[in-house]
Design an enzyme around this catalytic site. Structure first.
Site, PDB file in Angstrom:
ATOM      1  CB  CYS A 122      -0.872   0.004   0.993  1.00  0.00           C
ATOM      2  SG  CYS A 122      -2.153  -1.258   1.200  1.00  0.00           S
ATOM      3  CG  HIS A 140      -6.653   0.994  -0.306  1.00  0.00           C
ATOM      4  ND1 HIS A 140      -5.051   1.975  -1.323  1.00  0.00           N
ATOM      5  CD2 HIS A 140      -5.866   0.296  -0.164  1.00  0.00           C
ATOM      6  CE1 HIS A 140      -4.049   1.664  -0.420  1.00  0.00           C
ATOM      7  NE2 HIS A 140      -4.207   0.635   0.528  1.00  0.00           N
ATOM      8  CB  CYS A 187       0.062   0.687   7.394  1.00  0.00           C
ATOM      9  SG  CYS A 187      -2.285   0.459   6.882  1.00  0.00           S
TER      10      CYS A 187
END
Length: 436
Positions: free
Chosen positions: A99, A392, A422
């Site tokens: 990510c 996302h 994160c």
């Protein structure tokens, strides 16, 4: 305060971010259904170059990432160069840091700028959760390799006879950590229990995220940084993100059942970020190169930090680990920040990181630091909403956060902004941005 590490070239130039752009973000299997990641990447980079009016030959490097890999286009960066009319001699390579992938892409271009090997480059990322690399079972894959080497039909038929019906079933991409078998939502549940994050707190943060994102669109704050996407069959363009709930209430969130720990959990689909399709890219240059071209930068990259922790327990603590390091390298404290943008993978993860940033005990006993990083001022935090609302697309989120934060800093007259996330594998990323 530890060592300050200025991000400048050998000539003393700062690293300028001159522009950024993204596609609207679309929930899985909606507007971008059937559009592969590489096409999303070409879409945003092509539009970014057209809007900037920067000659293609000025861009010397493109670093781009994807998390859900396309086997047919493993070096997505090079495919974007070849598919957007950029100079064929443009250096291009791909990166992946879960990510935090576009954080990594930005850092790599910045390092090339500081080394003096380039003066301008593009960084970004894209992902599609709608076009997935569907695999085959291990047994079928094993047999297919042997079949390819078999010389006679009887040998091939004998190999195929070993297969059972279940061996022929397609295998979707794994959603769990390779090393632990834990899903991201399982880790979010761990964190909710470890740090006492309630269902009500998670739902409230998710509701806040959607409200602020909806208001940002309503106020026209995102129009400059989000392109209109024209997609086959070209009947209906996608203008805005389609995940944002503009009219939801807290009561709506309370209706959903836990998604991971069905009996005792608090993490739901509504207080988590959804699977999403989209792409984002930014143009970086040395400060002097931007001046030569008559460009006014959105802002500058002041510092960055990447960290890693164990994956078995509460692994989504990247912001709590990477933020103090990025601030230290920038020569700043939390109180000196104008804006704080934290990736909202899950409301539980976000609230746990906020809690630990202000924890003296965590700073001393875990980080080995004398004092807590600092309390997160709610008036500075995710002021335009976050990933729970926007969605996302894994590799695109970091560049979205960077672009969005720089635009908001400029609207506020400048200052410093922190963007942090994160990532799977216990990874963390943080960057400090500056706008004038």
């Amino acid at each position: 305060m530890g060592q300050v590490l200025p991000l400048v070239t050998r000539q003393g130039d700062r690293i300028a971010i001159v522009s950024g752009l993204r596609t609207p973000f679309a929930r899985q299997a909606t507007a971008f259904h059937g559009i592969p990641t590489v096409d999303l990447g070409k879409m945003v980079v092509g539009e970014l170059l057209a809007r900037s009016e920067i000659p293609a030959e000025v861009i010397e490097q493109l670093v781009f990432g994807q998390v859900v890999q396309m086997p047919e286009a493993p070096n997505i960066a090079r495919e974007i160069v070849l598919g957007t009319g950029m100079n064929v001699h443009t250096d291009a390579y791909s990166v992946s840091r879960a990510c935090a992938t576009s954080f990594q892409a930005v850092a790599n271009v910045a390092e090339s700028l500081m080394a003096g090997t380039i003066r301008a480059g593009i960084a970004g990322g894209a992902d599609s959760s709608s076009v997935l690399p569907i695999g085959v079972s291990k047994k079928l894959a094993y047999v297919l390799v042997d079949v390819n080497k078999a010389r006679t039909m009887s040998q091939r038929l004998k190999l195929f006879s070993r297969l059972r019906l279940r061996d022929l079933m397609p295998v979707p991409p794994a959603v769990a950590e390779y090393s632990t078998g834990l899903r991201m939502g399982d880790t979010a549940e761990q964190m909710a229990k470890t740090y006492g994050i309630t269902r009500e707190q998670q739902d409230a943060l998710a509701h806040r995220s959607h409200q602020r994102a909806a208001q940002a669109w309503s106020d026209g704050k995102l129009k400059e940084e989000v392109m209109t996407a024209f997609i086959p069959p070209y009947k209906q363009p996608l203008v805005e993100d389609n995940n944002i709930r503009g009219n939801s209430s807290l009561a709506d969130y309370a209706k959903l059942r836990p998604a991971f720990d069905r009996k005792h959990g608090t993490v739901t689909a509504a207080n988590s970020t959804p699977l999403t399709d989209g792409a984002t890219a930014v143009i970086l240059m040395t400060e002097s190169r931007a001046k030569e071209l008559g460009l006014v930068p959105l802002g500058y990259l002041r510092s960055y930090a990447f960290t890693a922790i164990d994956v078995w327990q509460d692994m989504l603590l990247g912001p709590a680990w990477s933020t103090p390091l990025a601030l230290e390298r920038a020569g700043l404290t939390m109180s000196e920040l104008t804006l704080i943008d934290m990736h909202e993978a899950f409301a539980a993860q976000t609230l746990a990181n906020i809690q630990l940033l202000g924890s003296e005990r965590f700073a001393r006993e875990v980080l080995g630091r004398a004092h807590a990083t600092g309390e997160v001022d709610d008036s500075k935090f995710n002021v335009l909403g976050g990933s729970i609302a926007y969605g996302h697309p894994f590799a695109a989120t970091g560049a979205r956060m960077i672009t969005q934060t720089l635009h908001e800093l400029r609207r506020r007259g400048g200052g410093f902004g922190l963007v942090t996330a994160c990532a799977a594998g216990g990874l963390g990323a943080a960057m400090v941005l500056e706008a004038e």
